[in-house]
Motif scaffolding. Structure first.
Motif, mmCIF file in Angstrom:
data_model
loop_
_atom_site.group_PDB
_atom_site.id
_atom_site.type_symbol
_atom_site.label_atom_id
_atom_site.label_comp_id
_atom_site.label_asym_id
_atom_site.label_seq_id
_atom_site.Cartn_x
_atom_site.Cartn_y
_atom_site.Cartn_z
ATOM 1 N N GLU A 1 0.815 -1.203 0.000
ATOM 2 C CA GLU A 1 0.000 0.000 0.000
ATOM 3 C C GLU A 1 0.854 1.262 0.000
ATOM 4 N N GLU A 2 1.868 1.291 0.875
ATOM 5 C CA GLU A 2 2.718 2.479 0.974
ATOM 6 C C GLU A 2 3.469 2.733 -0.325
ATOM 7 N N ILE A 3 3.876 1.654 -0.989
ATOM 8 C CA ILE A 3 4.594 1.784 -2.258
ATOM 9 C C ILE A 3 3.716 2.467 -3.298
ATOM 10 N N LEU A 4 2.426 2.163 -3.306
ATOM 11 C CA LEU A 4 1.518 2.759 -4.287
ATOM 12 C C LEU A 4 1.465 4.273 -4.160
ATOM 13 N N ASN A 5 1.661 4.794 -2.960
ATOM 14 C CA ASN A 5 1.657 6.243 -2.748
ATOM 15 C C ASN A 5 2.869 6.919 -3.360
ATOM 16 N N GLU A 6 3.906 6.153 -3.673
ATOM 17 C CA GLU A 6 5.123 6.722 -4.241
ATOM 18 C C GLU A 6 5.019 6.951 -5.754
ATOM 19 N N PHE A 7 4.011 6.375 -6.392
ATOM 20 C CA PHE A 7 3.786 6.629 -7.812
ATOM 21 C C PHE A 7 3.228 8.025 -7.977
ATOM 22 N N LYS A 8 3.791 8.791 -8.897
ATOM 23 C CA LYS A 8 3.307 10.138 -9.173
ATOM 24 C C LYS A 8 3.157 10.301 -10.678
ATOM 25 N N VAL A 9 1.988 10.736 -11.111
ATOM 26 C CA VAL A 9 1.727 11.027 -12.520
ATOM 27 C C VAL A 9 1.178 12.447 -12.572
ATOM 28 N N PHE A 10 1.867 13.323 -13.268
ATOM 29 C CA PHE A 10 1.451 14.732 -13.314
ATOM 30 C C PHE A 10 1.943 15.338 -14.610
ATOM 31 N N ALA A 11 1.471 16.372 -15.111
ATOM 32 C CA ALA A 11 0.283 17.115 -14.745
ATOM 33 C C ALA A 11 -0.942 16.364 -15.277
ATOM 34 N N ASN A 12 -1.973 16.359 -14.510
ATOM 35 C CA ASN A 12 -3.181 15.656 -14.904
ATOM 36 C C ASN A 12 -4.373 16.509 -14.511
ATOM 37 N N PRO A 13 -5.078 17.106 -15.472
ATOM 38 C CA PRO A 13 -4.985 16.913 -16.922
ATOM 39 C C PRO A 13 -3.780 17.641 -17.528
ATOM 40 N N THR A 14 -3.430 17.240 -18.739
ATOM 41 C CA THR A 14 -2.331 17.858 -19.470
ATOM 42 C C THR A 14 -2.671 17.926 -20.948
ATOM 43 N N SER A 15 -1.970 18.788 -21.665
ATOM 44 C CA SER A 15 -2.186 18.873 -23.108
ATOM 45 C C SER A 15 -0.942 18.467 -23.888
ATOM 46 N N ASP A 16 0.208 18.319 -23.195
ATOM 47 C CA ASP A 16 1.414 17.995 -23.949
ATOM 48 C C ASP A 16 2.378 17.012 -23.280
ATOM 49 N N ILE A 17 2.815 17.286 -22.049
ATOM 50 C CA ILE A 17 3.818 16.437 -21.407
ATOM 51 C C ILE A 17 3.240 15.789 -20.155
ATOM 52 N N LEU A 18 3.511 14.498 -19.993
ATOM 53 C CA LEU A 18 3.099 13.738 -18.819
ATOM 54 C C LEU A 18 4.367 13.249 -18.122
ATOM 55 N N TYR A 19 4.477 13.524 -16.834
ATOM 56 C CA TYR A 19 5.628 13.087 -16.042
ATOM 57 C C TYR A 19 5.216 11.926 -15.153
ATOM 58 N N ILE A 20 6.080 10.916 -15.067
ATOM 59 C CA ILE A 20 5.799 9.740 -14.259
ATOM 60 C C ILE A 20 7.006 9.458 -13.376
ATOM 61 N N ASN A 21 6.776 9.449 -12.050
ATOM 62 C CA ASN A 21 7.804 9.067 -11.080
ATOM 63 C C ASN A 21 7.410 7.727 -10.483
ATOM 64 N N THR A 22 8.362 6.820 -10.374
ATOM 65 C CA THR A 22 8.087 5.486 -9.858
ATOM 66 C C THR A 22 8.915 5.212 -8.603
ATOM 67 N N PRO A 23 8.452 4.309 -7.727
ATOM 68 C CA PRO A 23 9.188 3.997 -6.501
ATOM 69 C C PRO A 23 10.510 3.277 -6.796
ATOM 70 N N LEU A 24 11.572 3.730 -6.175
ATOM 71 C CA LEU A 24 12.881 3.095 -6.365
ATOM 72 C C LEU A 24 12.891 1.640 -5.921
ATOM 73 N N ILE A 25 12.121 1.331 -4.883
ATOM 74 C CA ILE A 25 12.140 -0.018 -4.321
ATOM 75 C C ILE A 25 11.713 -1.083 -5.343
ATOM 76 N N LEU A 26 10.909 -0.691 -6.329
ATOM 77 C CA LEU A 26 10.453 -1.645 -7.346
ATOM 78 C C LEU A 26 11.431 -1.771 -8.511
ATOM 79 N N GLY A 27 12.469 -0.939 -8.517
ATOM 80 C CA GLY A 27 13.469 -1.020 -9.577
ATOM 81 C C GLY A 27 13.143 -0.127 -10.752
ATOM 82 N N LYS A 28 14.023 -0.193 -11.741
ATOM 83 C CA LYS A 28 13.892 0.675 -12.913
ATOM 84 C C LYS A 28 13.606 -0.116 -14.182
#
Length: 86
Positions: A1-28
């Motif tokens: 559950e705590e790991i799921l909070n580390e996912f970040k998707v922004f800006a939402n809504p967006t018209s051009d660029i979407l940024y995605i940050n993922t938890p380091l613990i799950l790897g790259k």
């Protein structure tokens, strides 16, 4: 559950660029996929070749709509959310 909070998707809504940050613990080693409302894959990015924790997706070419973002890890973990393309 705590790991799921580390996912970040922004800006939402967006018209051009979407940024995605993922938890380091799950790897790259993961694949990012975007699906339209009909379930068609419109973008696929294999991060296992790039090895970034943060990704920047250019979605300017997509039509305005809701899209499902799916992140599949090589370990079998899976995460998804909905974004709105303006």
């Amino acid at each position: 559950e705590e790991i799921l909070n580390e996912f970040k998707v922004f800006a939402n809504p967006t018209s051009d660029i979407l940024y995605i940050n993922t938890p380091l613990i799950l790897g790259k080693e993961y694949i990012i996929e975007l699906y339209d409302y009909l379930g068609r894959k419109v973008i696929e990015l294999d991060n296992s070749k790039l090895k970034y924790q943060k990704q920047k997706l250019d979605i300017k070419h997509l039509s305005p709509a809701n899209y499902q973002v799916v992140i599949n890890y090589k370990t079998g973990e899976k995460w998804n959310t909905i974004i709105n393309k303006k």
